[in-house]
Scaffold this active site. Sequence first.
Site: not given
Length: 302
Positions: A10, A88-89, A113, A195, A244
């Site tokens: 993101q 991440s994503l 998510r 996170h 994560q």
Amino acid sequence: MKVAYLFPGQGAQFPGMGQALYKGSKQAQALFEKANDLLGFRITDVMFAGTQEDLQATQIAQPAIFLHAVIAAEVISHLAPAMVAGHSLGELSALVVSRVLSFEEGLQLVIRRADAMQAACTQVPGAMAAILGMEDKVVEELCVAMPELVMPVNYNCPGQLVIAGTEVGVHRACQALRAAGAKGIHSLAVEGAFHTPLMEPAIETLAQAIRQATFQQGICPVYQNVDAAPEICPLAIQKKLLQQLTSPVRWAQAVRHMVRDGAQSFVACGPGKALQGFVKRINAALEVADSCANTKRSVLDE
């Protein structure tokens, strides 16, 4: 030659993202339209003609980035990856391209998510900031000294570490880091403290979505954010994907591990240029290409 595919997270979104890909490839167009049907609305309209503000919401940004990244990789699929990693994503994009998840199930997981993270952000507002020009250890020690929650969350490359936490915690940490000699501090345009433990309200929703999805043995290892280690076991991948949410992204370490394991060149798939910059700062000798640039050339050659 071992080629590693990388996928952004993101923040990589921008107005017009994916439009050239849609116009230049029938395969890409078909996948974008499949996504529109699955989502029940034309996300391509937002991607191609929306404003930066339109693309800012987590529930739009995450599927938009996922789609751009996965479809860009699929269009250049003649270059089979030997390993993959996502920031991440981007880890969900990596799982689809490595065939651990189907395109459809990957998109559904992204939506679940995003919804869960959006809800968590609403419950407990947070903030994130990129700290430039400081040793990781210095940032870590200053964050630990803060009375409010703030912690390093994105170990992107040497000299760039993202922190996240409560709004007050990030603000005070940034003041302390500036006084300690940080060369630059940039607030990130996100809606929460990704996170960190502030994402704990999203865990059960994502866990349920992961249990409902079908994870298969992939075609190559996935270097996951939690420990930067290569993983091929579907059950282990699921566990780390859930961890994560509240754990740091160890991106620099993952890239180094991919090089250790034989990666000779990298392809950054999807929107933005951040990953290319990170790779070069991790190791200036590494070759990193832009999938969208490759796609444009291949379309013109047809």
